[in-house]
Design a protein around this motif. Structure first.
Motif, mmCIF file in Angstrom:
data_model
loop_
_atom_site.group_PDB
_atom_site.id
_atom_site.type_symbol
_atom_site.label_atom_id
_atom_site.label_comp_id
_atom_site.label_asym_id
_atom_site.label_seq_id
_atom_site.Cartn_x
_atom_site.Cartn_y
_atom_site.Cartn_z
ATOM 1 N N THR A 83 0.832 -1.206 0.000
ATOM 2 C CA THR A 83 0.000 0.000 0.000
ATOM 3 C C THR A 83 0.868 1.258 0.000
ATOM 4 O O THR A 83 0.528 2.248 -0.653
ATOM 5 N N ASP A 84 2.006 1.226 0.702
ATOM 6 C CA ASP A 84 2.928 2.370 0.668
ATOM 7 C C ASP A 84 3.432 2.608 -0.746
ATOM 8 O O ASP A 84 3.493 3.752 -1.212
ATOM 9 N N LEU A 85 3.763 1.558 -1.440
ATOM 10 C CA LEU A 85 4.258 1.674 -2.808
ATOM 11 C C LEU A 85 3.187 2.235 -3.736
ATOM 12 O O LEU A 85 3.469 3.106 -4.573
ATOM 13 N N VAL A 86 1.974 1.784 -3.600
ATOM 14 C CA VAL A 86 0.879 2.268 -4.452
ATOM 15 C C VAL A 86 0.638 3.758 -4.214
ATOM 16 O O VAL A 86 0.471 4.527 -5.163
ATOM 17 N N PHE A 87 0.627 4.188 -2.961
ATOM 18 C CA PHE A 87 0.419 5.602 -2.676
ATOM 19 C C PHE A 87 1.581 6.456 -3.183
ATOM 20 O O PHE A 87 1.374 7.568 -3.663
ATOM 21 N N LEU A 88 2.802 5.965 -3.074
ATOM 22 C CA LEU A 88 3.946 6.707 -3.609
ATOM 23 C C LEU A 88 3.836 6.872 -5.129
ATOM 24 O O LEU A 88 4.106 7.946 -5.677
ATOM 25 N N LEU A 89 3.452 5.803 -5.812
ATOM 26 C CA LEU A 89 3.274 5.901 -7.254
ATOM 27 C C LEU A 89 2.139 6.858 -7.623
ATOM 28 O O LEU A 89 2.245 7.639 -8.576
ATOM 29 N N LEU A 90 1.073 6.825 -6.876
ATOM 30 C CA LEU A 90 -0.051 7.718 -7.121
ATOM 31 C C LEU A 90 0.368 9.177 -6.962
ATOM 32 O O LEU A 90 0.077 10.025 -7.819
ATOM 33 N N VAL A 91 1.075 9.488 -5.899
ATOM 34 C CA VAL A 91 1.555 10.852 -5.685
ATOM 35 C C VAL A 91 2.514 11.265 -6.792
ATOM 36 O O VAL A 91 2.451 12.385 -7.306
ATOM 37 N N PHE A 92 3.399 10.361 -7.191
ATOM 38 C CA PHE A 92 4.344 10.664 -8.263
ATOM 39 C C PHE A 92 3.621 11.022 -9.563
ATOM 40 O O PHE A 92 3.936 12.023 -10.208
ATOM 41 N N PHE A 93 2.631 10.230 -9.952
ATOM 42 C CA PHE A 93 1.933 10.487 -11.211
ATOM 43 C C PHE A 93 1.069 11.744 -11.140
ATOM 44 O O PHE A 93 0.926 12.461 -12.131
ATOM 45 N N ILE A 94 0.519 12.048 -9.981
ATOM 46 C CA ILE A 94 -0.260 13.285 -9.846
ATOM 47 C C ILE A 94 0.651 14.500 -9.994
ATOM 48 O O ILE A 94 0.331 15.458 -10.699
ATOM 49 N N ILE A 95 1.807 14.466 -9.362
ATOM 50 C CA ILE A 95 2.745 15.586 -9.460
ATOM 51 C C ILE A 95 3.257 15.731 -10.892
ATOM 52 O O ILE A 95 3.330 16.834 -11.435
ATOM 53 N N MET A 96 3.588 14.630 -11.535
ATOM 54 C CA MET A 96 4.101 14.695 -12.907
ATOM 55 C C MET A 96 3.044 15.197 -13.893
ATOM 56 O O MET A 96 3.364 15.905 -14.844
ATOM 57 N N SER A 97 1.786 14.833 -13.669
ATOM 58 C CA SER A 97 0.752 15.286 -14.599
ATOM 59 C C SER A 97 0.489 16.781 -14.466
ATOM 60 O O SER A 97 0.128 17.438 -15.443
ATOM 61 N N THR A 98 0.651 17.340 -13.274
ATOM 62 C CA THR A 98 0.447 18.780 -13.120
ATOM 63 C C THR A 98 1.635 19.574 -13.654
ATOM 64 O O THR A 98 1.465 20.713 -14.090
ATOM 65 N N LEU A 99 2.830 19.007 -13.650
ATOM 66 C CA LEU A 99 4.014 19.710 -14.138
ATOM 67 C C LEU A 99 4.188 19.615 -15.650
ATOM 68 O O LEU A 99 4.862 20.458 -16.237
ATOM 69 N N SER A 100 3.605 18.619 -16.254
ATOM 70 C CA SER A 100 3.834 18.436 -17.688
ATOM 71 C C SER A 100 2.973 19.397 -18.504
ATOM 72 O O SER A 100 1.864 19.759 -18.118
ATOM 73 N N GLU A 101 3.501 19.803 -19.630
ATOM 74 C CA GLU A 101 2.796 20.679 -20.560
ATOM 75 C C GLU A 101 2.598 19.899 -21.854
ATOM 76 O O GLU A 101 3.358 18.981 -22.165
ATOM 77 N N PRO A 102 1.615 20.286 -22.640
ATOM 78 C CA PRO A 102 1.441 19.585 -23.913
ATOM 79 C C PRO A 102 2.680 19.762 -24.791
ATOM 80 O O PRO A 102 3.148 20.885 -24.994
ATOM 81 N N GLN A 103 3.226 18.687 -25.275
ATOM 82 C CA GLN A 103 4.469 18.731 -26.030
ATOM 83 C C GLN A 103 4.250 19.165 -27.479
ATOM 84 O O GLN A 103 5.057 19.875 -28.037
ATOM 85 N N THR A 104 3.169 18.709 -28.086
ATOM 86 C CA THR A 104 2.929 18.987 -29.494
ATOM 87 C C THR A 104 1.623 19.751 -29.650
ATOM 88 O O THR A 104 0.552 19.229 -29.337
ATOM 89 N N PRO A 105 1.688 20.994 -30.122
ATOM 90 C CA PRO A 105 0.436 21.716 -30.360
ATOM 91 C C PRO A 105 -0.270 21.130 -31.591
ATOM 92 O O PRO A 105 0.359 20.850 -32.612
ATOM 93 N N LEU A 106 -1.554 20.932 -31.473
ATOM 94 C CA LEU A 106 -2.322 20.351 -32.570
ATOM 95 C C LEU A 106 -3.176 21.425 -33.219
ATOM 96 O O LEU A 106 -3.873 22.174 -32.549
#
Length: 139
Positions: free
Chosen positions: A19-42
Motif C-alpha cells: 500500500t505504501d508503494l501504491v500511494f507513492l506511485l499515485l503521488v508521483f503520477f499526480i505531481i508529474m501530470s500537473t508539471l507536464s505541458e502539452p508537447q505537441t500543439p495540434l
C-alpha cells in the motif's frame, strides 16, 4: 504417532509495504501530470457550418444468384448470365468503380458453389465481398 512439525511457517505477505508503494506511485503520477505541458500543439481542422457532404457514398455493385444458379448484376433481372459472363462483366464494372465492394445476394435455393465462386473471384481480384441476407426469411 504425531508426524507433524510444531513449527509452522507463515506464507502470508505483508500488505503494508504494498500500500505504501501504491500511494507513492499515485503521488508521483499526480505531481508529474500537473508539471507536464502539452508537447505537441495540434492544429485541428474546423468543420464548416451548413456545408453538406459533397461526396455521397456509392452503393456497391450488387450481384444476385437465382434459384437455378444464374446470375444477374445490379437488379437487372431480365438479363440472366452464366458465371463466365457475369465474371467478365463484373471485372469490367469493378475496374471503372472507385470502391471495390461487391454485394452478393443469393436465393436460398441456390447452390453454395455459385455463391463461393463469386466470393473467390472477389478475393482473387482484391474486392471486398458483402453478403446480403433477408431478415424476414424462415429460419
Amino acid at each position: 504417532m504425531n508426524l507433524r512439525s510444531t513449527n509452522k511457517i507463515k506464507t502470508e505477505a505483508g500488505m503494508a509495504s504494498m500500500t505504501d508503494l501504491v500511494f507513492l506511485l499515485l503521488v508521483f503520477f499526480i505531481i508529474m501530470s500537473t508539471l507536464s505541458e502539452p508537447q505537441t500543439p495540434l492544429d485541428l481542422p474546423q468543420a464548416e457550418k451548413g456545408a453538406p457532404s459533397s461526396k455521397q457514398p456509392k452503393p456497391p455493385t450488387s450481384v444476385g444468384i437465382t434459384a437455378d444458379n444464374t446470375y444477374f448484376i445490379d437488379n437487372n433481372l431480365s438479363q440472366e448470365l452464366s458465371y463466365e459472363e457475369a465474371r467478365d462483366q463484373l471485372i469490367a464494372l469493378m475496374n471503372e468503380s472507385e470502391e471495390k465492394k461487391i454485394k452478393i445476394a443469393g436465393d436460398k435455393n441456390a447452390s453454395y458453389e455459385s455463391v463461393f465462386k463469386l466470393i473467390s473471384l472477389a478475393q482473387v481480384q482484391g474486392w471486398k465481398p458483402l453478403l446480403a441476407f433477408d431478415k424476414n426469411s424462415e429460419r
